[in-house]
Design an enzyme around this catalytic site. Sequence first.
Site, PDB file in Angstrom:
ATOM      1  N   HIS A 181       7.785  -4.278  11.758  1.00 37.80           N
ATOM      2  CA  HIS A 181       8.142  -4.078  10.345  1.00 37.80           C
ATOM      3  C   HIS A 181       9.546  -3.485  10.202  1.00 37.80           C
ATOM      4  CE1 HIS A 181       4.796  -5.173   7.802  1.00 37.80           C
ATOM      5  NE2 HIS A 181       3.932  -4.478   8.506  1.00 37.80           N
ATOM      6  N   HIS A 197       3.010  -3.945  15.867  1.00 38.85           N
ATOM      7  CA  HIS A 197       2.988  -4.427  14.473  1.00 38.85           C
ATOM      8  C   HIS A 197       3.901  -3.573  13.584  1.00 38.85           C
ATOM      9  CE1 HIS A 197       0.624  -6.161  10.931  1.00 38.85           C
ATOM     10  NE2 HIS A 197       1.315  -5.183  10.385  1.00 38.85           N
ATOM     11  N   GLU A 198       3.793  -2.252  13.722  1.00 41.28           N
ATOM     12  CA  GLU A 198       4.576  -1.354  12.856  1.00 41.28           C
ATOM     13  C   GLU A 198       6.070  -1.405  13.202  1.00 41.28           C
ATOM     14  OE1 GLU A 198       3.184  -0.374  10.267  1.00 41.28           O
ATOM     15  OE2 GLU A 198       1.195  -0.874  10.987  1.00 41.28           O
ATOM     16  N   CYS A 255      -2.340  -7.373   7.614  1.00 42.94           N
ATOM     17  CA  CYS A 255      -1.233  -6.518   7.203  1.00 42.94           C
ATOM     18  C   CYS A 255      -1.404  -6.173   5.727  1.00 42.94           C
ATOM     19  CB  CYS A 255       0.080  -7.259   7.424  1.00 42.94           C
ATOM     20  SG  CYS A 255       1.524  -6.332   6.892  1.00 42.94           S
TER      21      CYS A 255
HETATM   22 ZN    ZN Z   1       1.882  -4.693   8.424  1.00 40.76          ZN
END
Ligand code: ZN
Length: 207
Positions: free
Chosen positions: A156, A152-153, A110
């Site tokens: 966030h 993953h995004e 990341c």
């Molecule tokens: Zn990330």
Amino acid sequence: MHLKIVQAGNPVLRDIARPLTREEILSPHIQQLIELMRVTMHDAPGVGLAAPQVGLPIQLAVIEDAVEVHSPVAREILAERERENVPFHVIINPRISFDGDEMVEFFEGCLSVQGFTAMVARARRVRVECLNEQGEEVVINARGWYARILQHEIDHLYGTLYIDRMHTRTFMNTEGFGRYWKDFTIDEIHQRLQLPKLNAHDPMNPE
Ligand code: ZN
């Protein structure tokens, strides 16, 4: 011009981002932000960048995975990861659901946990409903590496980092990964690090 990518420790990475209205999406401010995030992601380099990573708690992320194949080895690695070319696009106010219960494990990193990597189990296939940069509704069906990027995004946007989902015993700096681990298979790493077996259904919610 570049945006500064914030690092773990900055509280914005732990906030729940707020959705955007269509008016906001079409505003010059957000349109300019998208362009700046594109350039910032490209130069980092990264395959995804979420607004909280540039300090903004809004539900917007940019994604682009321009896969370049250099060698048969690279081709093999890309195939193993199911990594295919993903053109630049924007996801706004996304809702994600798993498509099936198949999970896959790979190392990921990341831009906000710079210099480190760890193995993370992710759903192999996902479905995402979101708005694009024109404020239009879009449905994305993704698998493999693209599905991993989306998970993953979108994490966030809910204040979650991959370190919350990783096998903690696989957490390492990228130099150590390159020196000791990069040529091992996932199975070999499992054995060497005595990792718990992947629960094919959902390792995050063992029952
Ligand atoms: Zn990330």
